[in-house]
Design a protein around this motif. Structure first.
Motif, PDB file in Angstrom:
ATOM      1  N   GLY A  61      -3.755   0.607  -7.519  1.00 55.78           N
ATOM      2  CA  GLY A  61      -4.831   0.362  -6.565  1.00 55.78           C
ATOM      3  C   GLY A  61      -4.375  -0.463  -5.380  1.00 55.78           C
ATOM      4  N   GLY A  62      -3.470  -1.414  -5.640  1.00 52.81           N
ATOM      5  CA  GLY A  62      -2.964  -2.248  -4.557  1.00 52.81           C
ATOM      6  C   GLY A  62      -2.191  -1.445  -3.535  1.00 52.81           C
ATOM      7  N   GLY A  63      -1.345  -0.528  -4.010  1.00 51.18           N
ATOM      8  CA  GLY A  63      -0.596   0.336  -3.099  1.00 51.18           C
ATOM      9  C   GLY A  63      -1.524   1.237  -2.302  1.00 51.18           C
ATOM     10  N   ALA A  64      -2.520   1.802  -2.990  1.00 56.81           N
ATOM     11  CA  ALA A  64      -3.491   2.645  -2.299  1.00 56.81           C
ATOM     12  C   ALA A  64      -4.323   1.828  -1.316  1.00 56.81           C
ATOM     13  N   GLY A  65      -4.612   0.573  -1.701  1.00 51.51           N
ATOM     14  CA  GLY A  65      -5.420  -0.286  -0.840  1.00 51.51           C
ATOM     15  C   GLY A  65      -4.728  -0.630   0.465  1.00 51.51           C
TER      16      GLY A  65
ATOM     17  N   LYS B 164       4.325  10.929  -0.196  1.00 49.67           N
ATOM     18  CA  LYS B 164       5.577  10.244   0.113  1.00 49.67           C
ATOM     19  C   LYS B 164       5.316   8.844   0.654  1.00 49.67           C
ATOM     20  N   SER B 165       4.308   8.747   1.531  1.00 50.13           N
ATOM     21  CA  SER B 165       3.971   7.441   2.097  1.00 50.13           C
ATOM     22  C   SER B 165       3.424   6.512   1.017  1.00 50.13           C
ATOM     23  N   TYR B 166       2.627   7.080   0.100  1.00 50.28           N
ATOM     24  CA  TYR B 166       2.068   6.279  -0.999  1.00 50.28           C
ATOM     25  C   TYR B 166       3.181   5.750  -1.903  1.00 50.28           C
ATOM     26  N   ILE B 167       4.166   6.603  -2.178  1.00 51.52           N
ATOM     27  CA  ILE B 167       5.289   6.172  -3.018  1.00 51.52           C
ATOM     28  C   ILE B 167       6.108   5.107  -2.297  1.00 51.52           C
ATOM     29  N   LYS B 168       6.299   5.289  -0.984  1.00 47.47           N
ATOM     30  CA  LYS B 168       7.100   4.347  -0.209  1.00 47.47           C
ATOM     31  C   LYS B 168       6.435   2.975  -0.135  1.00 47.47           C
ATOM     32  N   ILE B 169       5.119   2.964   0.118  1.00 51.69           N
ATOM     33  CA  ILE B 169       4.383   1.698   0.235  1.00 51.69           C
ATOM     34  C   ILE B 169       3.897   1.214  -1.118  1.00 51.69           C
TER      35      ILE B 169
ATOM     36  N   ALA C   8      -1.282  -6.495   2.063  1.00 47.96           N
ATOM     37  CA  ALA C   8      -2.075  -5.706   3.005  1.00 47.96           C
ATOM     38  C   ALA C   8      -1.318  -5.455   4.294  1.00 47.96           C
ATOM     39  N   GLY C   9      -0.391  -6.370   4.639  1.00 49.35           N
ATOM     40  CA  GLY C   9       0.422  -6.179   5.823  1.00 49.35           C
ATOM     41  C   GLY C   9       1.507  -5.133   5.649  1.00 49.35           C
ATOM     42  N   GLY C  10       1.666  -4.627   4.432  1.00 48.62           N
ATOM     43  CA  GLY C  10       2.678  -3.606   4.171  1.00 48.62           C
ATOM     44  C   GLY C  10       4.025  -4.155   3.766  1.00 48.62           C
ATOM     45  N   ASP C  11       4.113  -5.464   3.487  1.00 49.48           N
ATOM     46  CA  ASP C  11       5.389  -6.108   3.167  1.00 49.48           C
ATOM     47  C   ASP C  11       5.670  -6.019   1.670  1.00 49.48           C
ATOM     48  N   THR C  12       5.609  -4.823   1.118  1.00 47.72           N
ATOM     49  CA  THR C  12       5.623  -4.652  -0.331  1.00 47.72           C
ATOM     50  C   THR C  12       7.011  -4.828  -0.946  1.00 47.72           C
ATOM     51  N   LYS C  13       8.061  -4.447  -0.240  1.00 45.79           N
ATOM     52  CA  LYS C  13       9.411  -4.592  -0.787  1.00 45.79           C
ATOM     53  C   LYS C  13       9.790  -6.064  -0.938  1.00 45.79           C
ATOM     54  N   PHE C  14       9.413  -6.885   0.036  1.00 46.81           N
ATOM     55  CA  PHE C  14       9.695  -8.317  -0.044  1.00 46.81           C
ATOM     56  C   PHE C  14       9.020  -8.922  -1.270  1.00 46.81           C
ATOM     57  N   LEU C  15       7.776  -8.525  -1.529  1.00 51.31           N
ATOM     58  CA  LEU C  15       7.028  -9.074  -2.659  1.00 51.31           C
ATOM     59  C   LEU C  15       7.634  -8.631  -3.986  1.00 51.31           C
TER      60      LEU C  15
END
Length: 423
Positions: free
Chosen positions: A27-31, A197-202, A342-349
């Motif tokens: 849900g977080g990725g989709a959000g 693809k975008s969902y998997i990436k983010i 939410a800012g899209g910084d998912t890899k850092f997290l």
């Protein structure tokens, strides 16, 4: 009902917690996507995201349901070596796992609803489920109103029924009442490959990050479980109080993600940053207030439980430690599950979760609890040291502004927007 029953339910729920956290990750990725799409008023893309989200949740639910039904004894043996605790945990897990599909869909859909401002349905569904759960627990655990006294099995049945009720409310609203998305069942049969693809990436890093976190928290429970059922029971009491105080923080974290994502989606990056700093201040205040509440109410809360004086003394230690840790946990939760995500910084997290949890807190916690046999209060601080380090690290990330990214799956590359502050 005593330490054994309390420990069994607590440890069995740790496996359920892995499934829940996976749904938070899905849900977080989709959000992240839907929040920014909502800012762009791209409703069609949100429908596609929801379709992917529901199918992914069902797939994971089937996996966890199968594991719980066919190898519950092996699952419980991971958490405890005490046979009475494991036996009761098996009974609880086999029943409550039947709720996974219902819980998964309800959880993920509610997360996406929040990103488009539909928050009342989640509130109504939660209140309804909560009310039935409390009532049915009283009836089925203790055998009230002519019902059989089922103990821990009654608790599992009550939760199963409550999850079905919550699912019914959410799905009815999704398909019959909601006008913002106007989602139809047929959308579950379609798939946008570019959006996937975008969902998997983010969303991939979000899911991995949350899964790593869930497994890490389970390792905490495993270490506690190996220290004895008294410590498990005491820790479960402390965790319940922490959950109550964290209700406000989770609300702020969820809303911070929604507001941040919507604002970035509109292209107003400076406002997104200023609001993020405001949310950070709110997290610190809420964390401090939670610490005061936990420390002040520890004697009142612990006296509600039918446990030995020794277990009570451990619970006091754990709640003292929790009252300090909750400030750092508040900051870490808001930044990792709200603003930065939410800012899209998912890899850092994802890196932050792996680095501090698995490299620092779990190894040191094992040494403190199993090898050195330090007091439980100190062991808990060591096991939660990742929250302290992660919170501090994420604050520096917030002020760097490198976390702000505008997501558009129709473009090949997502641009880092740090430069927008340097004009």
């Amino acid at each position: 009902m005593g330490e054994i029953t309390l420990s069994a339910a607590s440890l069995a729920n740790q496996f359920c917690f892995i499934f829940l956290i996976i749904n938070f990750g899905l849900g977080g990725g989709a959000g992240v996507l839907s929040g920014q799409f909502w800012g762009k008023k791209d409703i069609n893309s949100i429908k596609k995201v929801l379709s992917i989200l529901i199918r992914a949740s069902i797939a994971f639910a089937i996996i966890f349901l199968s594991l719980s039904q066919f190898m519950p004894d092996k699952i419980m043996s991971i958490y405890t070596s005490e046979l009475p605790v494991a036996d009761q945990g098996v009974m609880y897990l086999k029943i409550i796992s039947l709720s996974f599909i219902f819980q998964g869909i309800s959880t993920t859909v509610n997360i996406l609803f929040r990103t488009v401002g539909s928050v009342k349905v989640a509130l109504f569904a939660s209140l309804t489920s909560f009310g039935f759960n409390i009532f049915l627990n009283w009836v089925l655990i203790f055998g009230k109103l002519g019902a059989p006294e089922l103990g821990i099995q009654g608790a599992a049945i009550a939760t199963l029924i409550a999850r079905i009720i919550e699912f019914t409310v959410v799905v009815t609203y999704l398909f019959k009442i909601d006008k913002k998305l106007n989602f139809k069942l047929k959308y579950l049969l379609t798939l946008d490959k570019e959006l996937l693809k975008s969902y998997i990436k983010i969303g991939g890093p979000v899911l991995v990050s949350d899964l790593i976190l869930a497994l890490g928290l389970n390792m905490v429970s495993v270490i506690m479980g190996r220290m004895g059922s008294d410590i498990v029971a005491a820790n479960s009491i402390s965790a319940v109080v922490l959950q109550f105080t964290n209700v406000f923080l989770m609300g702020v974290s969820n809303e911070s993600g929604v507001i941040t994502g919507n604002t970035i989606g509109k292209g107003d990056y400076e406002s997104a940053y200023k609001r993020a700093v405001t949310f950070l201040a709110m997290a610190i205040i809420l964390g401090g207030c939670s610490g005061v509440v936990i420390f002040s109410l520890k004697y009142i809360v612990i006296d509600f439980y039918n446990i030995s004086d020794y277990t009570k003394s451990i619970a006091y230690q754990l709640m003292n430690s929790t009252s300090v840790l909750v400030v750092f946990m508040s900051v870490a939760t808001l930044l990792t599950k709200g603003v930065l995500r939410a800012g899209g910084d998912t890899k850092f997290l994802m890196i932050a979760d792996v680095l501090f949890l698995w490299i620092i807190s779990i190894p040191l916690g094992y040494v403190a609890g199993i090898v050195l046999e330090l007091p439980p209060g100190i062991v808990l601080i060591v096991l939660k040291s990742d929250e302290i380090l992660k919170g501090i690290w994420c604050v520096f990330r917030l002020f760097s502004k490198k976390w702000i990214r505008d997501i558009d799956y129709k473009e090949k590359d997502n641009k880092n927007l740090e430069a927008c502050f340097n004009n």
